[in-house]
Design a protein around this motif. Sequence first.
Motif, PDB file in Angstrom:
ATOM      1  N   PHE A 697       0.793  -1.191   0.016  1.00 36.26           N
ATOM      2  CA  PHE A 697       0.004  -0.037   0.057  1.00 36.26           C
ATOM      3  C   PHE A 697       0.725   1.241  -0.029  1.00 36.26           C
ATOM      4  O   PHE A 697       0.584   2.243  -0.687  1.00 36.26           O
ATOM      5  CB  PHE A 697      -1.009   0.006   1.179  1.00 36.26           C
ATOM      6  CG  PHE A 697      -1.800  -1.349   1.162  1.00 36.26           C
ATOM      7  CD1 PHE A 697      -2.810  -1.161   0.101  1.00 36.26           C
ATOM      8  CD2 PHE A 697      -1.754  -1.997   2.066  1.00 36.26           C
ATOM      9  CE1 PHE A 697      -3.705  -2.354   0.383  1.00 36.26           C
ATOM     10  CE2 PHE A 697      -2.827  -3.267   2.357  1.00 36.26           C
ATOM     11  CZ  PHE A 697      -3.704  -3.453   1.302  1.00 36.26           C
ATOM     12  N   VAL A 698       2.021   1.079   0.709  1.00 38.83           N
ATOM     13  CA  VAL A 698       2.836   2.504   0.901  1.00 38.83           C
ATOM     14  C   VAL A 698       3.483   2.589  -0.365  1.00 38.83           C
ATOM     15  O   VAL A 698       3.352   3.810  -1.094  1.00 38.83           O
ATOM     16  CB  VAL A 698       3.898   2.211   1.695  1.00 38.83           C
ATOM     17  CG1 VAL A 698       4.975   3.245   1.713  1.00 38.83           C
ATOM     18  CG2 VAL A 698       3.538   1.964   3.342  1.00 38.83           C
ATOM     19  N   SER A 701       0.649   4.088  -2.843  1.00 36.33           N
ATOM     20  CA  SER A 701      -0.010   5.402  -2.226  1.00 36.33           C
ATOM     21  C   SER A 701       0.651   6.470  -3.098  1.00 36.33           C
ATOM     22  O   SER A 701      -0.465   7.700  -3.151  1.00 36.33           O
ATOM     23  CB  SER A 701       0.312   5.433  -0.942  1.00 36.33           C
ATOM     24  OG  SER A 701       1.769   5.774  -0.692  1.00 36.33           O
ATOM     25  N   SER A 707      -5.212   3.102  -3.436  1.00 37.53           N
ATOM     26  CA  SER A 707      -4.244   2.787  -1.908  1.00 37.53           C
ATOM     27  C   SER A 707      -4.291   3.704  -1.172  1.00 37.53           C
ATOM     28  O   SER A 707      -4.193   3.481   0.114  1.00 37.53           O
ATOM     29  CB  SER A 707      -2.938   2.318  -2.489  1.00 37.53           C
ATOM     30  OG  SER A 707      -2.740   1.145  -3.351  1.00 37.53           O
ATOM     31  N   THR A 708      -4.373   4.916  -1.539  1.00 35.18           N
ATOM     32  CA  THR A 708      -4.197   6.178  -0.582  1.00 35.18           C
ATOM     33  C   THR A 708      -5.697   5.950   0.124  1.00 35.18           C
ATOM     34  O   THR A 708      -5.638   6.359   1.396  1.00 35.18           O
ATOM     35  CB  THR A 708      -4.426   7.481  -1.477  1.00 35.18           C
ATOM     36  OG1 THR A 708      -3.158   7.534  -2.277  1.00 35.18           O
ATOM     37  CG2 THR A 708      -4.462   8.585  -0.659  1.00 35.18           C
ATOM     38  N   ILE A 711      -5.247   3.356   3.000  1.00 36.49           N
ATOM     39  CA  ILE A 711      -4.405   3.623   3.930  1.00 36.49           C
ATOM     40  C   ILE A 711      -5.289   4.716   4.764  1.00 36.49           C
ATOM     41  O   ILE A 711      -5.185   4.677   6.252  1.00 36.49           O
ATOM     42  CB  ILE A 711      -3.139   4.256   3.436  1.00 36.49           C
ATOM     43  CG1 ILE A 711      -2.424   3.307   2.766  1.00 36.49           C
ATOM     44  CG2 ILE A 711      -2.396   5.252   4.484  1.00 36.49           C
ATOM     45  CD1 ILE A 711      -1.009   4.023   2.096  1.00 36.49           C
ATOM     46  N   GLN A 712      -5.795   5.575   4.129  1.00 37.23           N
ATOM     47  CA  GLN A 712      -6.815   6.648   5.298  1.00 37.23           C
ATOM     48  C   GLN A 712      -7.853   5.765   5.832  1.00 37.23           C
ATOM     49  O   GLN A 712      -8.157   6.121   7.244  1.00 37.23           O
ATOM     50  CB  GLN A 712      -7.534   7.779   4.071  1.00 37.23           C
ATOM     51  CG  GLN A 712      -6.774   8.517   3.412  1.00 37.23           C
ATOM     52  CD  GLN A 712      -7.449   9.558   2.640  1.00 37.23           C
ATOM     53  OE1 GLN A 712      -8.462   8.986   1.782  1.00 37.23           O
ATOM     54  NE2 GLN A 712      -7.141  10.572   2.477  1.00 37.23           N
ATOM     55  N   GLU A 735       7.169   8.835  -0.871  1.00 38.79           N
ATOM     56  CA  GLU A 735       6.265   7.704  -0.198  1.00 38.79           C
ATOM     57  C   GLU A 735       6.295   8.052   1.393  1.00 38.79           C
ATOM     58  O   GLU A 735       5.159   8.175   1.890  1.00 38.79           O
ATOM     59  CB  GLU A 735       6.932   6.375   0.016  1.00 38.79           C
ATOM     60  CG  GLU A 735       6.767   5.551  -1.453  1.00 38.79           C
ATOM     61  CD  GLU A 735       7.725   4.353  -1.440  1.00 38.79           C
ATOM     62  OE1 GLU A 735       7.456   3.655  -2.669  1.00 38.79           O
ATOM     63  OE2 GLU A 735       8.335   3.752  -0.515  1.00 38.79           O
ATOM     64  N   ALA A 738       3.845  11.290   1.466  1.00 34.58           N
ATOM     65  CA  ALA A 738       2.608  10.743   1.335  1.00 34.58           C
ATOM     66  C   ALA A 738       2.125  10.155   2.802  1.00 34.58           C
ATOM     67  O   ALA A 738       0.879  10.128   2.965  1.00 34.58           O
ATOM     68  CB  ALA A 738       2.337   9.528   0.540  1.00 34.58           C
ATOM     69  N   MET A 739       2.849   9.284   3.229  1.00 33.59           N
ATOM     70  CA  MET A 739       2.482   8.483   4.602  1.00 33.59           C
ATOM     71  C   MET A 739       2.260   9.682   5.537  1.00 33.59           C
ATOM     72  O   MET A 739       1.416   9.707   6.403  1.00 33.59           O
ATOM     73  CB  MET A 739       3.349   7.536   5.243  1.00 33.59           C
ATOM     74  CG  MET A 739       3.855   6.310   4.358  1.00 33.59           C
ATOM     75  SD  MET A 739       2.098   5.459   3.832  1.00 33.59           S
ATOM     76  CE  MET A 739       1.595   6.031   2.353  1.00 33.59           C
ATOM     77  N   LEU A 742      -1.068  11.381   5.146  1.00 25.07           N
ATOM     78  CA  LEU A 742      -2.037  10.332   5.183  1.00 25.07           C
ATOM     79  C   LEU A 742      -2.365  10.190   6.650  1.00 25.07           C
ATOM     80  O   LEU A 742      -3.302   9.471   6.957  1.00 25.07           O
ATOM     81  CB  LEU A 742      -2.053   9.209   4.430  1.00 25.07           C
ATOM     82  CG  LEU A 742      -2.028   9.287   2.963  1.00 25.07           C
ATOM     83  CD1 LEU A 742      -1.730   8.130   2.422  1.00 25.07           C
ATOM     84  CD2 LEU A 742      -3.533   9.851   2.591  1.00 25.07           C
TER      85      LEU A 742
END
Length: 837
Positions: A697-698, A701, A707-708, A711-712, A735, A738-739, A742
């Motif tokens: 998923f990472v 994302s 995938s985003t 993760i949310q 990445e 993005a993490m 999120l």
Amino acid sequence: MSVRFKPPIAAERDVHWRDLVAIGPDDDPFWARVREAQFGFLWRYLPFVSGVAVCLGAVVLGSLARHIPPILLLAWAVANLVLVASWVLRSVGAWQTRRPPTVPRRRLLRLLGELGIIGLAWGLVFLAAIPAVADGQRTLALATALCAVGVNIFATVVFPLAALMLAGPMALGTLAGVLLARWPDGTAILVVLASFLLVALRGVVLTSFAFLTRLRTQDRLVEQEEVVRLLLNEFEANGSDWLFEFDERHHLTFVSQRFAEAARSTVDELLGRRWVRLFPDRRGILPLFRAVVRRQPFRDLVVRVRLDGEDRFWSLSGTPKIDAHGRYCGYRGVGSDITERQRSAERIAELATFDSLTGLVNRRIVHTAIADGLHGPTGVAILFVDLDRFKSVNDSLGHAMGDRLLAEVAQRLRTTVGAEGQIGRLGGDEFAVVLRSANAEAAIQLGDRIIAALSAPFDLDGTEVRIGASVGLALGPEDGASVEALMRAADLALYEVKGKGRGSVRRYDREMHARAEARRALELDLRVALERREIRLVYQPIVNALDERIVGFEALMRWRHPRHGDVPPSIFIPMAEESGLIAALGRFALVEATAAAARWPAPLKLSVNLSPLQVEDPEIVSHVREALARSGLDPRRLELELTESVLLDSRESVAQTLSALRALGCSFALDDFGTGYSSLGYLQKLAFNRIKIDRSFVRASVEDGESTAIIQAIVALAERLGMETTAEGTETRAEFEAMRRLGCGQVQGYYFGRPMEAGDVDRLIRRTRPLLDVEPAGLDLVAAALADPIESGAPAEDPLSPPDPPPTPAAANGRSPAAAEPASPRARRAPLSIPAG
């Protein structure tokens, strides 16, 4: 009468004997109500009592007057005429004004005085007449007296003071008259009269008790209703739920403003409507409809409502309304709009069932399909499909193109297999096809069609990509009577075909065990690897996503074989689990890792993976306790990482082991969430402190909105359950950003550092410790301190395994215990130092 009028025991504490003869103060609301009720009772029966008094007066004047002194007879007549006329006039005036009378103390005392005069007049008449009458009139005189006493007691049965003032003198005059008459049967008459008076007195007392108790109860009910009304007002003003009521004809009689808003209507429009008209699709409310028809309570029933072209979900609870006579009179209940919660639950449920990248079912559903087939009459066939040359595509075109290729592969599998079987993704580039028939010839033909379909070129944004596929086949129950055995057989068949050139279908046969002897030899070497100090631990940093500070390390196990070099954990960890060596390896990992972490400054934490087989070990709790005691590490700094397969074991011993580990002070993390079973039920089964989001998923994302969204959803779920999140496999700055955007609390991956030896960790901490408590900008110096990569030894190709071997089912996650996945080419491109904030 005693059974009917005796007040409830619980209420007798509120009514005392002295209350029977009390009038109460004017400023007491309760006693004001008592006086009004007593006064109203007397006034209601005044016409009846007046009529009886006229009849009795006629008897006295017609038959008994000559035995009564004229003066007494005159006084009796005047008193009755004056007072009764006064009462009648006051009654008429009250009736004309139609206002309930207020009865202050003085008015009631005046009434009691008037009643006393009437009672005394009648008592004196009976006292004078009874001794003087002839024997022939004795019965008439006694009957007149008893009738007067009985009627007046009846008229004052809820007012003991009035009964005493009115009927008391009459009873005393009658008894005294019988005594003065000296009749031969006078004693018997006195006993009868006394018995009558005692029964009447008891009736007055019990009825008055019940009367006062009822008024007390009414007062309490009024107070309770007021409290309930205030609570409902508060609930309606501040709560998210809403209230409704409908009658026995199913017409809405009450709806709150929130209900009207939820129904996108107004209160006036809803009142009087039948409640079922709120639900055009009656099929969605069958459980609710059945409960109402059967007049049963219902709780948290979820119904679908169509409003303005949009589907909404309501949760409804209700109970039947029963009136004072026990008759059904409708329902009252509470409801709430749970649309967002329902949609989140459906999305999480989909996450727990389907692979987000391909849309295929995940490993858990594949297990279920195999189990169903094993119990069916025709058996089951399982094909393990592994993509050939997928790794090279992933390396050359990037993971985004690799993910697109996996999605295209899933679509071709759907087209090829069709309705013949169920397709699932087991992880990585491995798929499974389950057929509900153990027909070897048909299964092999399908496998050939799958290979042909996947060998055709793929067009990815104008780039032609060619891969292939290898298929391992096993038939159940012939090749395995359980899900695990059958999947192991299919995996061995796949392992065999990939070792002999790939691109074909190979059915499992028992000779494959002989060809696994080399692997068994490696297992023998593993048995002495600990003694020869070939097993070691390395540590990968875990970083706070907000300030980029190191918050802990995860312990990862490595095996450096004297001939084969670094053996991948995906090979030796499953081998250790199958051979029973996992307990020794796990204990070594706990002792070594806690000893190393004890040298780190608090609050740096240590994460150690636990294999499912370790959790089943009855000694695991003592092993963890011993390692903590020997190292002196605070248990709160130890985090145990578990996979969801641990929670699939429903045995009580496993639950007790997990509870005992938590009691030591250790915390738990759920590893690789989203790739395995991903069930909400498992999250609730054990209170995890952290969810580790899988690297797939990472990786996706950065460019994949799906995938985003996943993760949310995971982050939101973790926050709702009070858990933290860690994003694994963070390998690029994009990445990581993005993490952090999120909401992931922590990140881990090659972008922040490769796994390093314990000594290198100590040196890193000594060189950077002054920076651990400074602003994030200080991490520039950390990067400088790690400018030279700390290599832990690259894993060598295992000479005992065929090229690009698939992981065995036991190593689906490749992380038990304290084990890390082999470095991917993507990971090798990642930086080996902790970047600056």
